[in-house]
Design a protein around this motif. Structure first.
Motif, short mmCIF file in Angstrom:
data_model
loop_
_atom_site.label_atom_id
_atom_site.label_comp_id
_atom_site.label_asym_id
_atom_site.label_seq_id
_atom_site.Cartn_x
_atom_site.Cartn_y
_atom_site.Cartn_z
N SER A 105 0.71 -1.72 0.04
CA SER A 105 -0.18 -0.35 0.15
C SER A 105 0.86 1.45 0.11
CB SER A 105 -0.74 0.29 0.82
OG SER A 105 -0.16 0.16 2.46
N PHE A 106 0.18 2.51 -0.14
CA PHE A 106 1.01 4.32 0.16
C PHE A 106 -0.17 4.54 0.98
CE2 PHE A 106 2.74 7.05 -3.39
CZ PHE A 106 2.72 7.87 -2.19
N THR A 107 0.59 4.96 1.53
CA THR A 107 0.18 6.28 2.35
C THR A 107 0.38 6.85 2.44
OG1 THR A 107 -0.71 3.32 4.55
CG2 THR A 107 -0.71 5.78 5.18
N ALA A 108 -0.39 8.14 2.55
CA ALA A 108 0.63 9.63 3.15
C ALA A 108 -0.30 9.98 4.54
CB ALA A 108 0.23 10.82 1.93
N ILE A 109 0.68 10.07 5.23
CA ILE A 109 0.79 11.32 6.39
C ILE A 109 0.57 12.26 6.77
CG2 ILE A 109 1.50 10.61 8.34
CD1 ILE A 109 2.74 8.00 8.27
N MET A 110 -1.07 13.14 7.25
CA MET A 110 -0.40 14.72 7.13
C MET A 110 -1.17 15.64 8.54
SD MET A 110 -1.93 15.67 3.85
CE MET A 110 -1.21 16.78 3.43
N PRO A 138 -0.72 18.44 -0.44
CA PRO A 138 -1.79 17.47 -0.33
C PRO A 138 -2.33 17.11 -2.04
CG PRO A 138 -2.88 19.87 0.41
CD PRO A 138 -1.60 20.36 0.37
N ILE A 139 -1.42 17.81 -2.27
CA ILE A 139 -1.07 17.36 -4.56
C ILE A 139 -0.48 15.97 -4.20
CG2 ILE A 139 -0.25 17.45 -6.59
CD1 ILE A 139 -0.96 20.22 -6.23
N ALA A 140 0.58 15.76 -3.41
CA ALA A 140 1.61 14.62 -2.97
C ALA A 140 0.79 13.69 -2.33
CB ALA A 140 2.72 15.56 -2.24
N ALA A 141 -0.20 13.50 -1.36
CA ALA A 141 -0.62 13.06 -0.40
C ALA A 141 -2.05 12.10 -1.92
CB ALA A 141 -1.62 13.62 0.94
N ALA A 142 -2.44 12.77 -2.86
CA ALA A 142 -3.50 12.41 -3.82
C ALA A 142 -3.04 11.45 -4.45
CB ALA A 142 -4.32 13.76 -4.56
N HIS A 143 -1.57 11.85 -4.79
CA HIS A 143 -1.01 9.77 -5.62
C HIS A 143 -1.12 9.05 -4.07
CE1 HIS A 143 0.55 13.20 -8.00
NE2 HIS A 143 0.89 12.16 -8.62
N ALA A 144 -1.88 8.80 -2.71
CA ALA A 144 -1.74 7.85 -2.04
C ALA A 144 -3.13 7.32 -1.92
CB ALA A 144 -0.84 8.21 -0.73
N ASP A 145 -2.91 5.64 -1.81
CA ASP A 145 -3.98 5.11 -1.66
C ASP A 145 -5.22 5.24 -0.38
OD1 ASP A 145 -3.14 3.22 -3.50
OD2 ASP A 145 -2.24 2.18 -1.92
N ARG A 146 -3.82 6.13 0.71
CA ARG A 146 -5.17 7.01 1.68
C ARG A 146 -4.16 7.59 2.43
NH1 ARG A 146 -4.85 3.40 6.91
NH2 ARG A 146 -2.99 2.78 7.43
N ARG A 199 -2.59 11.68 17.67
CA ARG A 199 -3.51 11.34 17.70
C ARG A 199 -4.14 10.43 16.77
NH1 ARG A 199 -6.58 9.15 21.73
NH2 ARG A 199 -5.83 9.00 23.83
N ILE A 200 -4.46 9.57 15.16
CA ILE A 200 -4.71 9.43 14.15
C ILE A 200 -6.18 10.76 14.22
CG2 ILE A 200 -5.33 8.39 12.20
CD1 ILE A 200 -3.44 6.26 13.09
N VAL A 201 -6.68 11.48 13.54
CA VAL A 201 -8.31 12.06 13.43
C VAL A 201 -9.32 12.28 12.34
CG1 VAL A 201 -7.71 13.61 15.19
CG2 VAL A 201 -7.08 14.07 12.93
N GLY A 202 -8.63 10.93 11.86
CA GLY A 202 -8.76 10.93 10.59
C GLY A 202 -8.89 10.70 9.32
N ALA A 203 -8.87 9.31 8.57
CA ALA A 203 -8.68 9.19 7.14
C ALA A 203 -8.95 8.99 6.15
CB ALA A 203 -8.10 7.91 7.39
N MET A 204 -8.79 8.67 5.19
CA MET A 204 -8.76 9.66 4.04
C MET A 204 -9.04 8.15 2.10
SD MET A 204 -9.95 12.61 0.96
CE MET A 204 -10.12 13.57 2.94
N GLU A 205 -9.81 7.66 2.16
CA GLU A 205 -9.08 6.53 1.07
C GLU A 205 -9.86 7.57 -0.54
OE1 GLU A 205 -8.80 3.81 2.13
OE2 GLU A 205 -9.13 3.26 4.23
N ARG A 206 -8.70 6.66 -1.05
CA ARG A 206 -8.93 7.38 -2.56
C ARG A 206 -8.99 8.83 -2.28
NH1 ARG A 206 -13.09 2.83 -5.47
NH2 ARG A 206 -12.03 1.20 -5.67
N PRO A 207 -8.04 9.92 -2.01
CA PRO A 207 -7.85 10.77 -1.80
C PRO A 207 -7.76 11.74 -2.97
CG PRO A 207 -5.72 10.02 -1.62
CD PRO A 207 -6.49 9.08 -1.60
#
Length: 249
Positions: free
Chosen positions: A41-46, A209-217, A225-233
């Motif tokens: 998988s390809f995950t971006a952390i923001m 955000p443009i870089a993050a949009a290349h990820a799966d989530r 803490r993780i406060v949210g996740a976005m699939e197919r961003p």
């Protein structure tokens, strides 16, 4: 190093807490955080500044240890290893790409790619070296020095260097930060291709955000803490979520 395998998980952090500093000055960087990064998988952390992004990356990669909780990478429990064991695991199973290219100017692209293994006293198979450069689309630039390459090409050399030993996970920390828009887009396409074509697990910290949009989530952090996740961003969706987080910070 024994491995008992994690069903499809390349990296897992379980109830991880990490604090920086001591006493009343202590800051909680990660707060009882649990997260899985699936193999392939390809995950971006923001997250806003100070949200714990870099600390998460460092703990996941074995560069730092949590105060409490467990970290498992490629089936190996990092928190049970000494420093020598963690260093060996990083050398054998982890790849790193940073904002700085960290290439030696006197060496060619292929020499830069091979350097870490040579410094470790390991033989570098010619086929593996060619394969790493081909994976990032630079097989025809093997004998070029960094000064003869664009910024984006230099970053792709850095990716090839990280891929040479076939790591279980490729960690990227703001990899597009020093690149122009065109070079960044091509480099992100390279990372996307590594996951789609080769099944490479990629975990990337980014503020873009443009870089993050290349990820799966995309995983969003705030206050450790993780406060949210976005699939197919999408870049627009990520930007809107980041605006909400920054306004709330």
């Amino acid at each position: 190093m024994d491995s008992d395998g994690d069903a499809g998980g390349a990296v897992r952090l379980l109830e991880v807490t990490k604090r920086h500093g001591r006493g009343s000055a202590a800051v909680t960087a990660l707060d009882d955080l649990t997260v899985d990064f699936a193999a392939g998988s390809f995950t971006a952390i923001m997250g806003p500044s100070g949200s714990g992004k870099s600390t998460l990356l460092q703990c996941a990669a074995g560069l730092d240890l949590p105060d409490t909780g467990d970290v498992r990478l490629d089936g190996v429990e990092l928190t049970r290893l000494g420093e020598a064991g963690r260093a060996r695991l990083r050398r054998e199973r982890v790849g790193f790409v940073f904002q700085a290219f960290n290439l030696l100017p006197a060496l060619t692209a292929e020499q830069n790619v091979a350097l870490p293994l040579r410094l470790a006293g390991r033989r570098v198979p010619r086929a593996a070296l060619r394969g790493a450069l081909a994976a990032v689309g630079l097989e025809d630039r093997a004998r070029h020095r960094p000064s003869e390459l664009s910024g984006g090409q230099q970053q792709r050399v850095a990716i090839a260097r990280a891929l040479l030993h076939r790591p279980a996970v490729l960690f990227a920390d703001e990899p597009t930060g020093a690149l122009d828009t065109t070079s960044a887009r091509r480099m992100l396409g390279t990372l996307r291709g590594l996951t789609d074509r080769d099944g490479q697990t990629v975990v990337m910290v980014t503020h873009d955000p443009i870089a993050a949009a290349h990820a799966d989530r995309v995983l969003f952090l705030a206050d450790g803490r993780i406060v949210g996740a976005m699939e197919r961003p999408t870049a627009e969706g990520v930007a809107a979520r980041m605006t909400q987080l920054e306004q709330a910070a």
